[in-house]
Design a protein around this motif. Structure first.
Motif, PDB file in Angstrom:
ATOM      1  N   THR A  24      -7.583  18.504 -36.620  1.00 64.53           N
ATOM      2  CA  THR A  24      -8.210  19.401 -37.580  1.00 64.53           C
ATOM      3  C   THR A  24      -7.159  20.199 -38.354  1.00 64.53           C
ATOM      4  O   THR A  24      -6.186  20.690 -37.777  1.00 64.53           O
ATOM      5  CB  THR A  24      -9.222  20.335 -36.871  1.00 64.53           C
ATOM      6  OG1 THR A  24      -9.829  21.213 -37.803  1.00 64.53           O
ATOM      7  CG2 THR A  24      -8.582  21.117 -35.744  1.00 64.53           C
TER       8      THR A  24
ATOM      9  N   ALA B 129      -6.677  22.923 -41.960  1.00 59.35           N
ATOM     10  CA  ALA B 129      -7.330  23.745 -42.986  1.00 59.35           C
ATOM     11  C   ALA B 129      -6.281  24.535 -43.757  1.00 59.35           C
ATOM     12  O   ALA B 129      -5.172  24.785 -43.262  1.00 59.35           O
ATOM     13  CB  ALA B 129      -8.341  24.701 -42.358  1.00 59.35           C
TER      14      ALA B 129
ATOM     15  N   VAL C 272     -11.470  29.940 -46.809  1.00 58.05           N
ATOM     16  CA  VAL C 272     -10.943  28.594 -46.595  1.00 58.05           C
ATOM     17  C   VAL C 272     -10.977  27.833 -47.914  1.00 58.05           C
ATOM     18  O   VAL C 272     -12.022  27.749 -48.572  1.00 58.05           O
ATOM     19  CB  VAL C 272     -11.774  27.848 -45.530  1.00 58.05           C
ATOM     20  CG1 VAL C 272     -11.292  26.412 -45.386  1.00 58.05           C
ATOM     21  CG2 VAL C 272     -11.683  28.573 -44.188  1.00 58.05           C
TER      22      VAL C 272
ATOM     23  N   GLU D  63     -10.607  21.949 -45.840  1.00 55.82           N
ATOM     24  CA  GLU D  63     -10.517  21.663 -44.410  1.00 55.82           C
ATOM     25  C   GLU D  63     -10.920  20.221 -44.146  1.00 55.82           C
ATOM     26  O   GLU D  63     -11.650  19.600 -44.923  1.00 55.82           O
ATOM     27  CB  GLU D  63     -11.429  22.590 -43.610  1.00 55.82           C
ATOM     28  CG  GLU D  63     -12.906  22.451 -43.961  1.00 55.82           C
ATOM     29  CD  GLU D  63     -13.792  23.366 -43.143  1.00 55.82           C
ATOM     30  OE1 GLU D  63     -13.829  23.190 -41.898  1.00 55.82           O
ATOM     31  OE2 GLU D  63     -14.436  24.249 -43.744  1.00 55.82           O
TER      32      GLU D  63
ATOM     33  N   ALA E 241     -10.417  25.504 -39.676  1.00 56.04           N
ATOM     34  CA  ALA E 241     -10.923  26.520 -40.603  1.00 56.04           C
ATOM     35  C   ALA E 241     -11.180  27.836 -39.863  1.00 56.04           C
ATOM     36  O   ALA E 241     -10.829  28.917 -40.341  1.00 56.04           O
ATOM     37  CB  ALA E 241     -12.199  26.021 -41.277  1.00 56.04           C
TER      38      ALA E 241
END
Length: 223
Positions: A14, A16, A23, A26, A180
């Motif tokens: 993951t 972001a 954000v 992402e 995120a």
């Protein structure tokens, strides 16, 4: 402020990008065996979506675990490499479970509650939270049955909780880490105070690596 957040401590790869207020982009992909293969393309995709260049990043946020040895070190090594390439921009370490707890709060979980991720070997990495921003004590790794009394009656989130519903009653998502959420938590802590709110960017393993040298390993030396 422009924070690049990465986490590979769970099966989710993951990434972001966060500007300190929200954000910008992402991406997450769940694949426990391809952290090294997926992370850099994910960084490229996030930067491209946000229309930003890597050299605009002012800080790196990285999940330090707890997590399995191989996956976890991919994110940490990448964060260190980016920091070096960008002239030493700071690397802000955060407990991976804290990121999941923060995401749980955004999903409506208030607390107290438990976060548990899959540690393999029929164990979970876990921690208790008073609320989405406040962890109670240090993360631990245990067999679910061994902590049943400590988590009884508490809501639980995370893939580890979902694996053992007989211990973590009423377990829900988020299942995996979200960069995120990790970035948003880091931005909030930076606005509030600074570096003392972060962990060193070193792996939080809690136990020995899964891979072990065979006990009867024969050393072959030249004659």
């Amino acid at each position: 402020m422009l924070l690049l957040a990465v986490d590979t401590a769970t099966p989710a790869v993951t990434v972001a990008l966060h500007d300190g207020e929200s954000v910008l982009a992402e991406t997450s992909q769940v694949d426990a065996r391809r952290h090294g293969e997926l992370l850099l393309p994910a960084v490229d995709a996030v930067l491209s979506e946000a229309g930003r260049a890597l050299d605009a990043v002012t800080g790196i946020v990285v999940g330090v675990g707890p997590g399995p040895y191989t996956g976890l070190r991919v994110g940490l090594a990448t964060a260190a490499a980016f920091s070096s390439a960008l002239g030493g921009v700071p690397v802000h370490g955060l407990c991976t479970l804290d990121g999941i707890a923060y995401a749980a709060g955004a999903a409506g979980v208030e607390g107290p509650f438990v976060v548990a991720t899959d540690a393999r070997r029929k164990e979970v990495y876990w921690a208790r939270y008073e609320d989405p921003r406040t962890r109670v004590g240090d993360p631990a790794v245990d067999r679910p049955a061994e902590i049943a009394d400590q988590v009884a009656g508490l809501p639980a989130v995370g893939a580890g909780a979902l694996l053992y519903p007989e211990v973590f009653a009423g377990a829900t998502g988020p299942e995996h880490q979200s960069a995120a959420a990790l970035a948003a938590l880091a931005a909030e802590r930076l606005r509030a105070g600074g570096e003392e709110a972060f962990l060193p960017p070193v792996p939080l393993y809690l136990r020995r690596p899964d891979a072990q040298v065979p006990k009867n390993y024969k050393v072959v030396t030249p004659k």
